[in-house]
Design a protein around this motif. Structure first.
Motif, PDB file in Angstrom:
ATOM      1  N   LEU A 432       0.814  -1.220   0.000  1.00 31.50           N
ATOM      2  CA  LEU A 432       0.000   0.000   0.000  1.00 31.50           C
ATOM      3  C   LEU A 432       0.844   1.264   0.000  1.00 31.50           C
ATOM      4  O   LEU A 432       1.936   1.307   0.567  1.00 31.50           O
ATOM      5  N   ASN A 433       0.292   2.278  -0.622  1.00 33.23           N
ATOM      6  CA  ASN A 433       0.841   3.626  -0.534  1.00 33.23           C
ATOM      7  C   ASN A 433       0.304   4.273   0.737  1.00 33.23           C
ATOM      8  O   ASN A 433      -0.890   4.535   0.842  1.00 33.23           O
ATOM      9  N   GLN A 434       1.197   4.530   1.699  1.00 35.05           N
ATOM     10  CA  GLN A 434       0.731   5.023   3.001  1.00 35.05           C
ATOM     11  C   GLN A 434       0.147   6.429   2.937  1.00 35.05           C
ATOM     12  O   GLN A 434      -0.463   6.886   3.893  1.00 35.05           O
ATOM     13  N   ALA A 435       0.342   7.105   1.818  1.00 36.05           N
ATOM     14  CA  ALA A 435      -0.251   8.436   1.687  1.00 36.05           C
ATOM     15  C   ALA A 435      -1.764   8.355   1.512  1.00 36.05           C
ATOM     16  O   ALA A 435      -2.483   9.313   1.791  1.00 36.05           O
ATOM     17  N   LYS A 436      -2.249   7.191   1.044  1.00 38.74           N
ATOM     18  CA  LYS A 436      -3.691   7.016   0.855  1.00 38.74           C
ATOM     19  C   LYS A 436      -4.286   6.441   2.139  1.00 38.74           C
ATOM     20  O   LYS A 436      -4.513   5.242   2.273  1.00 38.74           O
ATOM     21  N   ILE A 437      -4.540   7.334   3.091  1.00 39.39           N
ATOM     22  CA  ILE A 437      -4.906   6.914   4.445  1.00 39.39           C
ATOM     23  C   ILE A 437      -6.223   6.153   4.466  1.00 39.39           C
ATOM     24  O   ILE A 437      -6.381   5.167   5.187  1.00 39.39           O
ATOM     25  N   GLY A 438      -7.186   6.588   3.660  1.00 39.23           N
ATOM     26  CA  GLY A 438      -8.471   5.896   3.639  1.00 39.23           C
ATOM     27  C   GLY A 438      -8.326   4.442   3.217  1.00 39.23           C
ATOM     28  O   GLY A 438      -8.936   3.540   3.798  1.00 39.23           O
ATOM     29  N   HIS A 439      -7.521   4.217   2.199  1.00 41.77           N
ATOM     30  CA  HIS A 439      -7.274   2.863   1.712  1.00 41.77           C
ATOM     31  C   HIS A 439      -6.542   2.034   2.775  1.00 41.77           C
ATOM     32  O   HIS A 439      -6.898   0.870   3.043  1.00 41.77           O
ATOM     33  N   VAL A 440      -5.529   2.627   3.399  1.00 42.09           N
ATOM     34  CA  VAL A 440      -4.782   1.937   4.455  1.00 42.09           C
ATOM     35  C   VAL A 440      -5.712   1.567   5.614  1.00 42.09           C
ATOM     36  O   VAL A 440      -5.628   0.472   6.182  1.00 42.09           O
ATOM     37  N   THR A 441      -6.620   2.471   5.951  1.00 40.73           N
ATOM     38  CA  THR A 441      -7.561   2.218   7.049  1.00 40.73           C
ATOM     39  C   THR A 441      -8.404   0.984   6.782  1.00 40.73           C
ATOM     40  O   THR A 441      -8.609   0.137   7.661  1.00 40.73           O
ATOM     41  N   LYS A 442      -8.891   0.854   5.561  1.00 43.13           N
ATOM     42  CA  LYS A 442      -9.726  -0.312   5.226  1.00 43.13           C
ATOM     43  C   LYS A 442      -8.917  -1.600   5.235  1.00 43.13           C
ATOM     44  O   LYS A 442      -9.418  -2.663   5.624  1.00 43.13           O
ATOM     45  N   ALA A 443      -7.651  -1.516   4.812  1.00 44.67           N
ATOM     46  CA  ALA A 443      -6.799  -2.711   4.836  1.00 44.67           C
ATOM     47  C   ALA A 443      -6.546  -3.162   6.279  1.00 44.67           C
ATOM     48  O   ALA A 443      -6.596  -4.366   6.585  1.00 44.67           O
ATOM     49  N   PHE A 444      -6.284  -2.225   7.159  1.00 41.88           N
ATOM     50  CA  PHE A 444      -6.102  -2.564   8.569  1.00 41.88           C
ATOM     51  C   PHE A 444      -7.385  -3.132   9.170  1.00 41.88           C
ATOM     52  O   PHE A 444      -7.350  -4.039  10.002  1.00 41.88           O
ATOM     53  N   TYR A 445      -8.524  -2.569   8.768  1.00 42.98           N
ATOM     54  CA  TYR A 445      -9.811  -3.061   9.277  1.00 42.98           C
ATOM     55  C   TYR A 445      -9.991  -4.537   8.945  1.00 42.98           C
ATOM     56  O   TYR A 445     -10.359  -5.359   9.802  1.00 42.98           O
ATOM     57  N   ALA A 446      -9.711  -4.907   7.692  1.00 38.39           N
ATOM     58  CA  ALA A 446      -9.865  -6.306   7.278  1.00 38.39           C
ATOM     59  C   ALA A 446      -8.880  -7.200   8.008  1.00 38.39           C
ATOM     60  O   ALA A 446      -9.247  -8.271   8.535  1.00 38.39           O
ATOM     61  N   LEU A 447      -7.615  -6.774   8.068  1.00 38.35           N
ATOM     62  CA  LEU A 447      -6.578  -7.584   8.713  1.00 38.35           C
ATOM     63  C   LEU A 447      -6.874  -7.760  10.200  1.00 38.35           C
ATOM     64  O   LEU A 447      -6.795  -8.874  10.744  1.00 38.35           O
ATOM     65  N   GLU A 448      -7.247  -6.671  10.855  1.00 35.47           N
ATOM     66  CA  GLU A 448      -7.488  -6.714  12.301  1.00 35.47           C
ATOM     67  C   GLU A 448      -8.650  -7.637  12.647  1.00 35.47           C
ATOM     68  O   GLU A 448      -8.545  -8.478  13.550  1.00 35.47           O
ATOM     69  N   ASN A 449      -9.748  -7.505  11.932  1.00 38.93           N
ATOM     70  CA  ASN A 449     -10.908  -8.348  12.224  1.00 38.93           C
ATOM     71  C   ASN A 449     -10.602  -9.821  11.990  1.00 38.93           C
ATOM     72  O   ASN A 449     -11.098 -10.696  12.706  1.00 38.93           O
ATOM     73  N   PHE A 450      -9.791 -10.097  10.947  1.00 36.51           N
ATOM     74  CA  PHE A 450      -9.485 -11.496  10.657  1.00 36.51           C
ATOM     75  C   PHE A 450      -8.520 -12.067  11.703  1.00 36.51           C
ATOM     76  O   PHE A 450      -8.708 -13.195  12.185  1.00 36.51           O
ATOM     77  N   MET A 451      -7.491 -11.318  12.062  1.00 37.47           N
ATOM     78  CA  MET A 451      -6.483 -11.813  13.011  1.00 37.47           C
ATOM     79  C   MET A 451      -7.067 -12.111  14.384  1.00 37.47           C
ATOM     80  O   MET A 451      -6.670 -13.062  15.053  1.00 37.47           O
ATOM     81  N   GLU A 452      -8.012 -11.278  14.812  1.00 35.91           N
ATOM     82  CA  GLU A 452      -8.466 -11.304  16.198  1.00 35.91           C
ATOM     83  C   GLU A 452      -9.013 -12.659  16.615  1.00 35.91           C
ATOM     84  O   GLU A 452      -8.981 -13.023  17.785  1.00 35.91           O
TER      85      GLU A 452
END
Length: 1007
Positions: A432-452
């Motif tokens: 991911l391009n970290q400058a695109k915060i909205g996109h990064v946020t959604k990627a973290f959302y998916a990863l976090e929910n799955f990992m938990e």
């Protein structure tokens, strides 16, 4: 001036002509002062002399009446004065009923029927304010008012009059009786036409006036039922921009929200009138529409925060409608209509069509979880995973959102795909391009929910995950990225637990700088750091966290003393409750300070604002806040909810009586999440007091427990019957079950309690409570219901075995006879969840009867009814149903004892046939336990030479490890009874497996 005026009015009441004449002169002089009106209001509301208050009210009415007609509608300022005077009259009517103010009724009658349009507007404005202020005294006039409205609604050239008419109608609906129903029904077609004209005249006023539709939906079914289709078609016309004017988002959102509200309240009516398809047909183009050129949907905007703040838009509302359908409609019916549309979208060349299809799948996950898990999980997961490589970012973002929703709601099945999904998500995140915060946020959302939810399966990915997270904390300057990373570490900790210990020092070192910051721009990062610290306290292990516990408490208290922020306070509450479970001694010196802060948060009105009209001048004279609509800042809602949850947890360690009364006052709070949390905390208080009494069995402690139960349990029962929100009722049922499970027979010392709780369970199972959409078409489609409706019944059904375990069987038998048919009635055509629930409850009831006096007789009497149900369940196509049925048969053998011996051959034949073809490990484990129960109950009725070898061959147990205890007790008994049958080699191998299995709780060992 008010004190002087009060003295004049008091002098007028004296039996002295000279004093009266003098006071009259003074009063005339006072009336020349413009301040006389607020002074009269002050005297009317505060004087200690009743005659003076009455005189002030009369003079105020005369003053208003005298000047009312002098006010025209020619400019905005004069209209504002009329508005204020209307508010003044509303305040007066609240304390002075209209039957004692005939001049008001006369003025209303004349002005609302005047041939002058301006006069009608003034009359309808005043009518709206006074009825809104105090509707009840006007009820005798409602028929007359509705007849008036029937004419006003057709006065399309006077939109202001129509507007005030509809606002008043909105108030009246809730007070409609049988006399007004026919008139109310007849008005609805004219109302819809009038709303269309009002939209063309003033969209803001139309949006406010459309609240009348929601009130109609909440009214008696007979008022709205014949016009539901017309209301839906009108709302779809507005929401889908089908009128001949350009519509703003405000009025479109209101229309679409009304459809979602209708589905929530009256889903059966929507289905019966075949409105699902027209609704989906109208909202899909909204959901899949591309934004105007050069613009993006709000959720796709990239900014520094990554947060989407604008949720009130038509596209969001269209998704909300589908979400509401999923929560309130049978999934079989919904998917039949929905999947062809979704499939078309997913393969469309337009990226916004593909995005719309993914958003649909995402919002279906919560309400239709069982349906997706059992029938289509693999295919929809494959679709979502493919979307992550789509060429368009809006599609990839929608795919990430869908994957996050699946990870949250489709557990545990979705976690079984971790070998495919974890590498995919980690690879995606690294690219991911970290400058695109909205996109990064959604990627973290998916990863976090799955990992938990991965548990120990996260171990192979832990080094890569933690290297990524620690690198982000140390190398990025963006606070939002740091916040997302800290949150992800909390999710990793929930899964990894003690596996995270090697990474604990660098994580804590990074968190320290965030936890102690005082700058506003780092507040969100600080708040998230407290949340993650709470997770670490619960998961990392007592030995590792205990040295930090006292420091954490001091830090939390110091920050809440210096920083006034509800989100920060909320996170400290979670930290305190986490520490109470690890090292409660650290909390003891600060308990008063901590609970005081939480109780102040519960009592506080901060963040709650009354929704008042434009002109507040005279409303402020009215002290009655109860009837004002309230708006609540979400941060303060979250704080109150978390305060309840934390108090409930802390109270398990430290009991404090005063909290109970605060929460009892607190229960009417308008937000359902806070009510649910408050009920949960009350249940915890009861369980904590029971523990106190058990540990110190004094009369005072027992009396305190019984008194607490007498307060809390009636409140639970009433709420289950009368609460509108299904989620709150589920929370109350869960709390009630936990209280019964902990306190057992103490709950039923009150002789009426068993009947009250049994009857409220029966009402839920029969769908007779307020939150279950009780209506005239309830008899239709009994076998199909929304998954959340079934879940509500499951919470109720889980209470039946708890009742059976808490009282003598003979006392419960009459109520059990009443409840069992509602459980047994689940047919083969019902969902897997329904069938599994039914046989599962039966098994738990039988297990409970084993341990109570008179249980054998009751179980024996019921055996003829239950045996066919359980045998049929053993032959079910679903392994969960088979598993619960096998468990139930074993419990029936144990509970009924010799009474059921004659059925042993048939039961053993059923088990033998099952064992030949069964592949599910959990079913086989329960089959071993069932055979063990049969042997222990009637050893002479079992052909041991055939059964024992088959039992030993299935050992060790693979999944249902709790049943090891049952099996090993049986083997010990067999060794005593017939040692030659028990082959020590096989038993030792099974014991070794148990001893070497870290997933077996030591408390489950049997030696």
């Amino acid at each position: 001036m008010s004190a002087e005026l009060e003295q004049i009015l008091l002098q007028l009441t004296q039996p002295d002509n000279a004093a009266i004449q003098q006071a009259t002169v003074q009063l005339k002089q006072a009336f020349k002062n413009p301040a006389v009106i607020p002074a009269l209001c002050a005297v009317m509301s505060s004087s200690h002399h009743p005659q003076v208050r009455q005189s002030a009210a009369v003079m105020l009415r005369l003053k208003v009446k005298k000047h009312w007609k002098k006010i025209g509608l020619n400019d905005k300022e004069r209209h504002a004065v009329q508005h204020s005077l209307s508010q003044l009259c509303a305040v007066m009517v609240k304390h002075e009923t209209p039957d004692r103010w005939p001049a008001l009724l006369q003025f209303l009658n004349q002005s609302t029927k005047s041939s002058n349009p301006h006069d009608r507007q003034v009359g309808l404005l005043l009518l709206n304010k006074v009825i809104d202020s105090n509707p009840e005294p006007f009820k005798p006039h409602f028929c007359q008012v509705l007849q008036l409205f029937s004419a006003v609604l057709q006065d399309h050239n006077n939109p202001t009059a129509v507007y005030y008419c509809i606002l008043t109608l909105t108030v009246i609906i809730a007070y409609t009786g049988s006399e007004e129903m026919n008139l109310m029904r007849s008005i609805i077609p004219s109302l819809i036409v009038a709303l269309k004209h009002l939209i063309k005249a003033n969209q803001d006023q139309a949006s406010e006036a459309m609240e009348v539709l929601n009130e109609l939906m909440e009214s008696e079914v007979s008022i709205i039922v014949h016009h539901v289709a017309d209301v839906v078609h009108f709302c779809l016309e507005v929401g889908a921009q089908c009128l001949d004017i350009t519509l703003g988002n405000l009025v479109r959102v209101k229309a679409l929200s009304s459809i979602a509200f209708l589905i929530k309240l009256k889903s059966k009516t929507v289905l019966k009138q075949k409105l699902m398809n027209p609704i989906l047909q109208a909202i899909f183009p909204i959901l899949t529409a591309a934004p105007p050129p050069g613009e993006q949907d709000p959720e796709d905007n990239e900014d520094d925060s990554g947060d989407c703040t604008e949720n009130d838009n038509p596209k969001h509302c269209a998704a909300q409608i589908i979400d509401t359908m999923a929560l309130h409609m049978p999934p079989e019916k919904l998917f039949q209509q929905l999947m062809p549309r979704i499939e078309t979208c997913l393969v469309h060349e337009n990226p916004y069509e593909r995005k719309g299809g993914l958003m649909c799948l995402a919002v279906l996950a919560e309400g239709c979880a069982d349906h997706i898990r059992t029938k289509m999980l693999s295919s929809v997961l494959q679709t979502v995973c493919c979307s992550l490589s789509d060429s368009d970012q809006v599609v990839r973002c929608a795919g990430l959102f869908a994957l996050g929703q699946f990870s949250e709601h489709l557990q545990p099945e979705v976690s079984k795909y971790y070998a495919d999904l974890m590498p995919l998500l980690l690879g995606y995140l690294s690219s991911l391009n970290q400058a695109k915060i909205g996109h990064v946020t959604k990627a973290f959302y998916a990863l976090e929910n799955f990992m938990e939810n991965l548990g120990s399966d996260i171990e192979p990915y832990l080094p890569t995950l933690m290297d990524t997270m620690l690198s982000a904390l140390n190398n990025t300057e963006n606070f939002k990225i740091k916040e997302l990373t800290v949150s992800a570490i909390g999710a990793i900790a929930n899964a990894a637990k003690e596996l995270l210990v090697p990474y604990f020092p660098p994580v804590i070192e990074s968190l320290k700088g965030f936890l102690t910051t005082t700058t506003e721009d780092m507040r969100a990062l600080q708040t998230q750091s407290f949340d993650t610290l709470s997770v670490l306290a619960r998961t990392i292990g007592k030995d590792v966290f205990s040295p930090l516990a006292a420091e954490c408490i001091h830090l939390g208290l110091n920050l809440t003393d210096t920083i006034d922020d509800p989100d920060l306070r909320r996170c400290t509450y979670s930290l305190y409750s986490a520490v109470s479970t690890v090292t409660p001694d650290c909390l003891t010196p600060h308990l008063t300070a901590i609970t005081t802060v939480m109780l102040l948060a519960l009592k506080s009105n901060e963040g709650i604002t009354a929704h008042l009209e434009q002109d507040k001048t005279f409303v402020l004279l009215d002290d009655d806040e109860d009837d004002k609509e309230q708006n609540v800042d979400n941060s303060y809602i979250d704080e109150k909810e978390d305060a309840c949850d934390a108090l409930g947890e802390i109270i398990k360690v430290f009991m404090s009586w005063c909290v109970v009364f605060v929460l009892l006052i607190f229960l009417p709070f308008p937000h359902e999440d806070v009510r649910r949390a408050a009920f949960g905390a009350m249940g915890q208080f009861c369980r904590a007091q029971h523990k106190v009494w058990k540990e110190n069995p004094t009369d005072d402690n027992h009396h305190a427990l019984l008194k607490l139960l007498d307060i809390v349990l009636p409140c639970f029962v009433e709420t289950i019957q009368t609460e509108n929100e299904r989620q709150v009722v589920m929370g109350v049922l869960e709390s009630l079950n936990n209280v019964i499970k902990s306190c057992k027979e103490e709950v039923f010392i009150n002789p009426l309690r068993l009947k009250e709780i049994s009857f409220v369970i029966r009402d839920v199972l029969k769908k007779k409570t307020v939150c279950q959409d009780v209506g005239e078409d309830d008899a239709d489609d009994e076998d199909q219901q929304a998954e959340y409706d079934a879940m509500l019944q499951e919470f109720a059904g889980e209470g039946i075995p708890l009742l059976a375990a808490s009282v003598p069987a003979g006392n419960f038998a009459p109520f059990l006879d009443d409840l069992l048919p509602l459980i047994i009635s689940k047919k083969s055509s019902c969902t897997v969840a329904d069938r599994s629930f039914a046989v599962g409850v039966i098994g738990e009831i039988l297990q409970a009867l084993v341990r109570v006096s008179g249980g054998r007789e009751v179980a024996g009497r019921l055996s003829n009814r239950l045996l066919p149900v359980l045998v049929a369940g053993v032959k079910d196509g679903d392994p969960e149903v088979r598993n619960n049925s096998v468990f139930g048969l074993g419990c029936l053998a144990e509970a009924a004892g010799p009474i059921i011996v004659s059925d042993y051959p048939m039961m053993l034949s059923v088990f033998s046939n099952l064992l030949i073809k069964e592949s599910d490990s959990r079913v086989i484990d329960n089959l071993c336990a069932a055979l063990s129960r049969m042997i222990m109950s009637n050893v002479n009725a079992v052909p041991l030479e055939q059964v024992v070898p088959a039992l030993l061959a299935c050992l060790p147990l693979k999944e249902d490890l709790e049943e090891n205890k049952t099996v090993f007790i049986c083997l010990a008994m067999l060794y005593t009874h017939s040692p030659a049958l028990v082959h020590c080699t096989q038993v030792v191998a099974a014991c070794s497996y148990v001893l070497g299995n870290k997933n077996v709780d030591e408390g489950e060992y049997y030696w």
